[in-house]
Design a protein around this motif. Structure first.
Motif, short mmCIF file in Angstrom:
data_model
loop_
_atom_site.label_atom_id
_atom_site.label_comp_id
_atom_site.label_asym_id
_atom_site.label_seq_id
_atom_site.Cartn_x
_atom_site.Cartn_y
_atom_site.Cartn_z
N TYR A 135 10.20 0.80 -3.31
CA TYR A 135 9.02 0.43 -4.09
C TYR A 135 8.32 -0.79 -3.48
CZ TYR A 135 6.25 -1.17 -8.09
OH TYR A 135 5.23 -1.57 -8.90
N VAL A 136 9.11 -1.80 -3.11
CA VAL A 136 8.53 -3.00 -2.49
C VAL A 136 7.84 -2.64 -1.17
CG1 VAL A 136 9.09 -5.22 -1.42
CG2 VAL A 136 10.14 -4.58 -3.60
N ILE A 137 8.47 -1.77 -0.38
CA ILE A 137 7.86 -1.33 0.88
C ILE A 137 6.55 -0.61 0.61
CG2 ILE A 137 8.13 0.25 2.83
CD1 ILE A 137 11.13 -0.38 2.76
N LYS A 138 6.52 0.24 -0.40
CA LYS A 138 5.31 0.99 -0.74
C LYS A 138 4.16 0.05 -1.10
CE LYS A 138 4.80 2.68 -4.87
NZ LYS A 138 4.89 3.53 -6.10
N ILE A 139 4.43 -0.90 -1.98
CA ILE A 139 3.39 -1.83 -2.39
C ILE A 139 2.93 -2.69 -1.21
CG2 ILE A 139 2.81 -3.73 -3.94
CD1 ILE A 139 3.14 -1.03 -5.33
N TYR A 140 3.88 -3.15 -0.43
CA TYR A 140 3.55 -3.98 0.72
C TYR A 140 2.65 -3.23 1.70
CZ TYR A 140 4.12 -6.25 5.26
OH TYR A 140 3.89 -6.83 6.49
N LEU A 141 3.00 -1.99 2.01
CA LEU A 141 2.20 -1.20 2.95
C LEU A 141 0.81 -0.94 2.38
CD1 LEU A 141 4.86 1.40 4.15
CD2 LEU A 141 3.92 -0.50 5.47
N GLY A 142 0.75 -0.63 1.08
CA GLY A 142 -0.55 -0.36 0.48
C GLY A 142 -1.48 -1.55 0.54
N VAL A 143 -0.98 -2.74 0.19
CA VAL A 143 -1.81 -3.94 0.20
C VAL A 143 -2.13 -4.36 1.63
CG1 VAL A 143 -1.88 -6.38 -0.43
CG2 VAL A 143 -0.91 -4.70 -2.02
N ARG A 144 -1.15 -4.23 2.54
CA ARG A 144 -1.37 -4.66 3.93
C ARG A 144 -2.43 -3.80 4.62
NH1 ARG A 144 3.03 -4.42 8.91
NH2 ARG A 144 1.59 -5.17 10.52
N HIS A 145 -2.36 -2.50 4.41
CA HIS A 145 -3.27 -1.60 5.14
C HIS A 145 -4.63 -1.44 4.46
CE1 HIS A 145 -0.56 0.01 8.29
NE2 HIS A 145 0.40 -0.24 7.41
N HIS A 146 -4.70 -1.67 3.16
CA HIS A 146 -5.94 -1.36 2.45
C HIS A 146 -6.47 -2.54 1.62
CE1 HIS A 146 -5.12 2.83 3.49
NE2 HIS A 146 -3.88 2.60 3.09
N GLY A 147 -5.72 -3.62 1.56
CA GLY A 147 -6.11 -4.71 0.69
C GLY A 147 -5.77 -4.39 -0.76
N LEU A 148 -5.65 -5.38 -1.60
CA LEU A 148 -5.25 -5.14 -2.98
C LEU A 148 -6.24 -4.25 -3.71
CD1 LEU A 148 -3.38 -5.62 -5.35
CD2 LEU A 148 -4.61 -7.76 -5.82
N LEU A 149 -7.53 -4.60 -3.65
CA LEU A 149 -8.53 -3.81 -4.36
C LEU A 149 -8.68 -2.41 -3.77
CD1 LEU A 149 -11.31 -6.48 -5.04
CD2 LEU A 149 -9.55 -5.61 -6.60
N GLY A 150 -8.64 -2.33 -2.42
CA GLY A 150 -8.74 -1.03 -1.78
C GLY A 150 -7.57 -0.13 -2.13
N TYR A 151 -6.37 -0.71 -2.23
CA TYR A 151 -5.18 0.07 -2.58
C TYR A 151 -5.29 0.58 -4.02
CZ TYR A 151 -0.25 1.16 -3.40
OH TYR A 151 0.93 1.78 -3.71
N LEU A 152 -5.70 -0.29 -4.93
CA LEU A 152 -5.85 0.13 -6.33
C LEU A 152 -6.96 1.16 -6.47
CD1 LEU A 152 -5.46 -3.31 -8.15
CD2 LEU A 152 -3.74 -1.51 -7.88
N ARG A 153 -8.05 0.98 -5.70
CA ARG A 153 -9.15 1.94 -5.76
C ARG A 153 -8.69 3.31 -5.24
NH1 ARG A 153 -12.27 -0.58 -2.61
NH2 ARG A 153 -13.10 -1.98 -4.21
N GLY A 154 -7.88 3.30 -4.18
CA GLY A 154 -7.38 4.56 -3.65
C GLY A 154 -6.47 5.29 -4.62
N ILE A 155 -5.74 4.52 -5.43
CA ILE A 155 -4.84 5.14 -6.41
C ILE A 155 -5.63 5.84 -7.50
CG2 ILE A 155 -3.14 4.64 -8.22
CD1 ILE A 155 -2.05 2.42 -6.44
N ILE A 156 -6.66 5.19 -8.01
CA ILE A 156 -7.36 5.75 -9.18
C ILE A 156 -8.46 6.72 -8.79
CG2 ILE A 156 -6.84 3.66 -10.51
CD1 ILE A 156 -9.75 2.83 -10.15
N HIS A 157 -8.85 6.76 -7.50
CA HIS A 157 -9.96 7.64 -7.12
C HIS A 157 -9.55 9.10 -7.23
CE1 HIS A 157 -13.51 9.12 -5.16
NE2 HIS A 157 -12.77 9.74 -4.24
N LEU A 158 -10.39 9.86 -7.90
CA LEU A 158 -10.17 11.31 -8.04
C LEU A 158 -11.51 12.00 -7.85
CD1 LEU A 158 -8.08 13.52 -8.71
CD2 LEU A 158 -8.78 13.33 -11.09
#
Length: 264
Positions: A135-158
């Motif tokens: 889980y920590v690796i997942k969050i770290y990779l998401g924030v590192r590669h996409h930024g916090l807002l970009g990662y959250l935006r990618g999660i909710i985008h449908l």
């Protein structure tokens, strides 16, 4: 180390209960943490390291013996678990995923090994440690590669979802990706190993009680049924142990991929 299969009363049969998972320290007066599950965890680590060393320490051009078995297991994890979810990033994460699969599989198989007979993954703390690490690796990779807002935006985008529906959809998908996915990762494994161990303990206790402790003409049939069910459930449990190790490693690959890709 005490046995965990039978819970027998001198006068009547008692079904096994939570005492199957309650172990005192190995040594009287010793540290509280040094119990049978801890020894099994250490033994499992030694087994995984020994298997990998025997298989890959001196690789030959034509694999034989342990190397052949190790390459088959590695190929299975790569082709059936890692590559479908990680694609071109497969090789980078194979060390982690292969270790996770082997470790969980050995933990599970400890439940059917004579004199040990305790699936370590039935203790929720052990699979939880691996799941939290993923889980920590997942969050770290998401924030590192996409930024916090970009990662959250990618999660909710449908794609195609009306704007007004995001008020309902966004909290649900964020809760699933950021909260419930962590718990379902390790609770599923723990629950299956716990339930399987309880069933095996129950039917083996039935067989022992009615065939050895209180043998009667009427009870002998029940005892034989208990033995047959123990054999059948052991075979089924071994299949489930492998399946749960596969699913646990597959979910790890999916979560790592979601961090890299920035989606859900």
């Amino acid at each position: 180390m005490r046995a965990t299969i039978l819970i027998i009363s001198p006068d009547r049969f008692e079904a096994p209960g939570m005492e199957l998972f309650d172990f005192p320290p190995i040594f009287a007066g010793g540290p509280e943490w040094l119990t049978k599950p801890v020894l099994i965890a250490l033994l499992s680590s030694v087994v995984v390291i020994a298997l990998c060393w025997a298989a890959f320490a001196r690789p030959a051009t034509v694999p034989r013996g342990w190397q052949n078995l190790g390459e088959y297991a590695y190929t299975f994890v790569r082709d059936e678990i890692a590559r479908p979810h990680l694609g071109k990033d497969t090789d980078r994460w194979m060390g982690l995923l292969f270790s996770v699969f082997l470790t969980v599989l050995v933990w599970n198989l400890m439940g059917v090994i004579p004199l040990i007979q305790l699936p370590l993954a039935a203790y929720i703390a052990f699979p939880a440690v691996i799941a939290i690490s993923v889980y920590v690796i997942k969050i770290y990779l998401g924030v590192r590669h996409h930024g916090l807002l970009g990662y959250l935006r990618g999660i909710i985008h449908l794609p195609g979802l009306p704007g007004w529906a995001y008020g309902l959809y966004a909290p649900l998908i964020l809760a699933e990706v950021l909260i419930s996915s962590l718990f379902t990762h390790f609770v599923r494994l723990c629950a299956n190993m716990f339930a399987g161990h309880m069933l095996l303990a129950f039917f083996s206790s039935v067989g022992f009680w009615f065939l050895f402790e209180k043998l009667t003409p009427l009870g002998a049939g029940v005892g034989v049924l208990g033995v047959l069910m123990t054999i059948l459930l052991t075979a089924l449990e071994m299949f489930i142990q492998f399946l749960q190790a596969y699913l646990f490693a597959m979910l790890a690959a999916m979560y790592i991929s979601s961090g890299l890709r920035g989606g859900h």
